[in-house]
Every structure is written in C-alpha cells, then in structure tokens.
Motif scaffolding. Structure first.
Motif, PDB file in Angstrom:
ATOM      1  N   ARG A  81       0.833  -1.212   0.000  1.00 56.81           N
ATOM      2  CA  ARG A  81       0.000   0.000   0.000  1.00 56.81           C
ATOM      3  C   ARG A  81       0.862   1.254   0.000  1.00 56.81           C
ATOM      4  N   THR A  82       1.998   1.214   0.717  1.00 53.34           N
ATOM      5  CA  THR A  82       2.974   2.301   0.688  1.00 53.34           C
ATOM      6  C   THR A  82       4.079   1.889  -0.271  1.00 53.34           C
ATOM      7  N   PRO A  83       4.105   2.432  -1.497  1.00 62.65           N
ATOM      8  CA  PRO A  83       5.006   1.898  -2.534  1.00 62.65           C
ATOM      9  C   PRO A  83       6.475   1.925  -2.167  1.00 62.65           C
ATOM     10  N   GLY A  84       6.925   2.908  -1.393  1.00 60.60           N
ATOM     11  CA  GLY A  84       8.347   3.034  -1.094  1.00 60.60           C
ATOM     12  C   GLY A  84       8.927   1.831  -0.388  1.00 60.60           C
ATOM     13  N   LYS A  85       8.078   1.057   0.306  1.00 69.23           N
ATOM     14  CA  LYS A  85       8.589  -0.116   1.018  1.00 69.23           C
ATOM     15  C   LYS A  85       9.063  -1.211   0.069  1.00 69.23           C
ATOM     16  N   ALA A  86       8.721  -1.084  -1.225  1.00 69.33           N
ATOM     17  CA  ALA A  86       9.147  -2.086  -2.199  1.00 69.33           C
ATOM     18  C   ALA A  86      10.501  -1.759  -2.815  1.00 69.33           C
ATOM     19  N   ASP A  87      11.094  -0.617  -2.480  1.00 72.91           N
ATOM     20  CA  ASP A  87      12.311  -0.173  -3.175  1.00 72.91           C
ATOM     21  C   ASP A  87      13.454  -1.171  -3.048  1.00 72.91           C
ATOM     22  N   ALA A  88      13.680  -1.683  -1.841  1.00 72.38           N
ATOM     23  CA  ALA A  88      14.815  -2.587  -1.637  1.00 72.38           C
ATOM     24  C   ALA A  88      14.632  -3.874  -2.436  1.00 72.38           C
ATOM     25  N   LEU A  89      13.407  -4.389  -2.495  1.00 71.02           N
ATOM     26  CA  LEU A  89      13.164  -5.601  -3.264  1.00 71.02           C
ATOM     27  C   LEU A  89      13.255  -5.336  -4.758  1.00 71.02           C
ATOM     28  N   ALA A  90      12.827  -4.151  -5.178  1.00 73.39           N
ATOM     29  CA  ALA A  90      12.973  -3.792  -6.588  1.00 73.39           C
ATOM     30  C   ALA A  90      14.441  -3.758  -6.972  1.00 73.39           C
ATOM     31  N   ALA A  91      15.275  -3.223  -6.079  1.00 74.57           N
ATOM     32  CA  ALA A  91      16.711  -3.181  -6.353  1.00 74.57           C
ATOM     33  C   ALA A  91      17.311  -4.579  -6.438  1.00 74.57           C
ATOM     34  N   ALA A  92      16.657  -5.553  -5.773  1.00 73.57           N
ATOM     35  CA  ALA A  92      17.132  -6.941  -5.804  1.00 73.57           C
ATOM     36  C   ALA A  92      16.560  -7.727  -6.975  1.00 73.57           C
ATOM     37  N   GLY A  93      15.735  -7.069  -7.812  1.00 76.20           N
ATOM     38  CA  GLY A  93      15.248  -7.735  -9.016  1.00 76.20           C
ATOM     39  C   GLY A  93      13.773  -8.028  -9.051  1.00 76.20           C
ATOM     40  N   ALA A  94      13.023  -7.663  -7.991  1.00 75.40           N
ATOM     41  CA  ALA A  94      11.583  -7.891  -8.001  1.00 75.40           C
ATOM     42  C   ALA A  94      10.898  -6.837  -8.869  1.00 75.40           C
ATOM     43  N   THR A  95       9.772  -7.223  -9.441  1.00 75.85           N
ATOM     44  CA  THR A  95       8.916  -6.290 -10.171  1.00 75.85           C
ATOM     45  C   THR A  95       7.915  -5.691  -9.203  1.00 75.85           C
ATOM     46  N   VAL A  96       7.682  -4.383  -9.296  1.00 72.83           N
ATOM     47  CA  VAL A  96       6.737  -3.705  -8.413  1.00 72.83           C
ATOM     48  C   VAL A  96       5.451  -3.431  -9.186  1.00 72.83           C
ATOM     49  N   ALA A  97       4.314  -3.894  -8.658  1.00 74.48           N
ATOM     50  CA  ALA A  97       3.016  -3.692  -9.296  1.00 74.48           C
ATOM     51  C   ALA A  97       2.289  -2.525  -8.643  1.00 74.48           C
ATOM     52  N   ASP A  98       1.384  -1.906  -9.418  1.00 75.43           N
ATOM     53  CA  ASP A  98       0.630  -0.760  -8.911  1.00 75.43           C
ATOM     54  C   ASP A  98      -0.593  -1.164  -8.097  1.00 75.43           C
ATOM     55  N   THR A  99      -1.128  -2.349  -8.355  1.00 73.43           N
ATOM     56  CA  THR A  99      -2.339  -2.807  -7.675  1.00 73.43           C
ATOM     57  C   THR A  99      -2.210  -4.292  -7.354  1.00 73.43           C
ATOM     58  N   PRO A 100      -3.002  -4.794  -6.396  1.00 74.86           N
ATOM     59  CA  PRO A 100      -3.014  -6.239  -6.163  1.00 74.86           C
ATOM     60  C   PRO A 100      -3.417  -7.036  -7.401  1.00 74.86           C
ATOM     61  N   ALA A 101      -4.373  -6.519  -8.180  1.00 69.29           N
ATOM     62  CA  ALA A 101      -4.783  -7.225  -9.394  1.00 69.29           C
ATOM     63  C   ALA A 101      -3.626  -7.361 -10.363  1.00 69.29           C
ATOM     64  N   ALA A 102      -2.884  -6.274 -10.557  1.00 68.44           N
ATOM     65  CA  ALA A 102      -1.742  -6.318 -11.474  1.00 68.44           C
ATOM     66  C   ALA A 102      -0.664  -7.254 -10.950  1.00 68.44           C
TER      67      ALA A 102
END
Length: 293
Positions: free
Chosen positions: A38-59
């Motif tokens: 819900r707070t997108p910034g918390k995904a930054d570290a995982l994105a840097a490790a290669g995860a894809t960040v989605a905008d919604t749960p459906a996506a």
C-alpha cells in the motif's frame, strides 16, 4: 503451478516488518517475484534486488502461480483480495492464494469460499516468530487447506520456516485457529509476567531474586525476552508489536467470548496502546505493566 516447479511466479502483497524478509527469501531462492504494498516506497529494496513492483493487487496477481499475503488484519485481507483492483479481479483461474496473515478461522474460511467463486485456491498459513526468525527463515508455519494445495505451497512455506516447523494442521481455517491458540498463550504469559513484576516491585523484592524465580517458574519460557528488555531496554525496531498481539487477542475473543484471562490481557494491551506504546515490542509489555500508574 507453472511447468517449472523449481521456479515459481510469485506475487507477494504486504511488505511490512515480516513481509519484506519473507519476500526476500522468495527472490533469493530464484523465483520470479512481483511485489505490491500500500505504501510503494517499502518495495524499493526488493525492486533493487530484481523484483517487479506492481501498482495494484490485481496487477501483481496477473500471470502468477502463487499469490502470498502478509497483511495486518481481516479487513485488509478482504480489501486486497476482493476489493476494487483486488487479487480476484486479476488472478488467473487455479492460482493458489497463500495467506500468511493472522485473520482468524472464520475470516479464512470466508475468504476461501469467496475465492472459490473466482476459481482460485486458498491456504491459510499464518507464521509465528518475529522479525529475527523471518530474516533467518526459521519461522513456524501453521497451514490449513486441502492436502494438494498445502503441498503446492510447501516450497514457499519452507523458505520462511524450518521444515520441521512447517505443519499442515487441517482444512482451511485450521492454520488460523492454531495461530490464535499459540498467540493466546503468548498474551497470557506476557500479562502474567507483568503482574508478577508489579507485585514483586510492590513487595520490594531484589531484582536477582525475581529474575531467578521467573526464569525457573511456569512462565520461564517467555521470560528470557523480557529479561533482555529489563537488562538492555527496548529494541530500536519491534519484532512483534503490542498492537498486533492485542489484535490477535481480540480475534480469540471474537471466536470464543468466554475467555476471561484473554480479555484481561487484551485490556492490558489496549491500555499500553492508549499511552503510546502500541508499536513497542511485545516483550516490553510486562515492563510497561509493572511501571504503569
């Protein structure tokens, strides 16, 4: 599941204190990871490790083999699964939803029924332990669901927990039920230690005597964490907060109101919250209880 069982397509929804290290284990194991928070910034570290960040749960759920949830409460789970842009509107039929949140058995069964309408599978697999075990991959996992679904989830469950502590305890809802029983005992133990510390303070017992008595007594299994707080003060980052434990005690009472000791422990947690200590580590609760005016 995908054709290559060694590499799953996983969506992980909820990147809080527990969710982030759990999701990192998924990525470190080589699975294809998409994350949402819900707070997108918390995904930054995982994105840097290669995860894809989605905008919604459906996506996040689109095209995934498994969707994992690690959220705060039943309301959050229902919104993320069934709300606008929720998992149910994006996941393909036969996708497996693994709910690692603690939401109670009734809510777990309700989620399973609703997801079945969308041709989705569901396992409730709440974890026990705090941030340290989550980071180490040594959590306990209590899974409820059909045998085939739990077996399909096991490659992920064993990333988070010691395989000997990953247990299939029954049908959907059984994992949540077992987790409530476990956390009920934790809440009672911490409240009991708090009462003992307060009585000892009132009676002016020496600290070393209290330490020896508590460590050797019936509450001794829960006392080492409290002893650490007494010696060193509260940790900078809570592993498991007072508010989260209090939420679990409320869930216990929603299932069975005739639990007077649980109700008393709930009140202790709510009083700690009211004085600004809800986000403190649960191990601090007996110390707060001892010192509360």
């Amino acid at each position: 599941m995908g054709s290559d069982a060694r590499r799953l397509r996983v969506a992980f929804l909820g990147l809080g204190r527990m969710g982030t290290p759990m999701a990192r284990h998924v990525r470190d194991a080589g699975h294809d990871l998409t994350v949402w928070n819900r707070t997108p910034g918390k995904a930054d570290a995982l994105a840097a490790a290669g995860a894809t960040v989605a905008d919604t749960p459906a996506a996040a759920a689109a095209g995934r083999d498994v969707v994992v949830l690690m959220l705060a409460d039943p309301e959050a789970v229902e919104q993320v699964l069934l709300g606008p842009d929720g998992v149910a509107s994006g996941a393909e039929p036969d996708t497996l939803v693994v709910d690692a949140s603690t939401i109670g058995p009734d809510a777990s069964r309700r989620m399973a029924d609703r997801l079945r309408e969308h041709r989705l599978r569901y396992v409730d697999a709440p974890v026990y332990g705090s941030v340290g075990p989550a980071t180490a991959g040594t959590l306990g996992v209590l899974a409820g669901g059909a045998e085939a679904d739990v077996a399909a989830a096991r490659p992920l469950l064993e990333l988070w927990g010691d395989p000997e502590q990953v247990r299939h305890v029954g049908p959907v809802g059984a994992g949540s039920a077992a987790k409530l029983v476990r956390n009920l005992s934790l809440g009672l133990a911490l409240a009991g230690i708090g009462d003992a510390l307060r009585l000892a303070a009132t009676l002016d017992l020496p600290a070393d005597v209290v330490d020896e008595l508590m460590a050797a007594g019936p509450l001794g299994a829960a006392f080492p964490g409290v002893r650490e707080i007494l010696a060193s003060g509260p940790p900078e980052t809570a592993g498991f907060t007072v508010d989260m434990l209090t939420k679990d005690l409320r869930l216990c009472l929603a299932v069975e109101p005739r639990l007077p000791l649980v109700d008393a422990a709930r009140r202790v947690g709510e009083e700690a919250h009211a004085t600004g200590h809800g986000q403190d580590d649960t191990r601090t609760l007996p110390v707060w209880q001892r010192d509360a005016s």
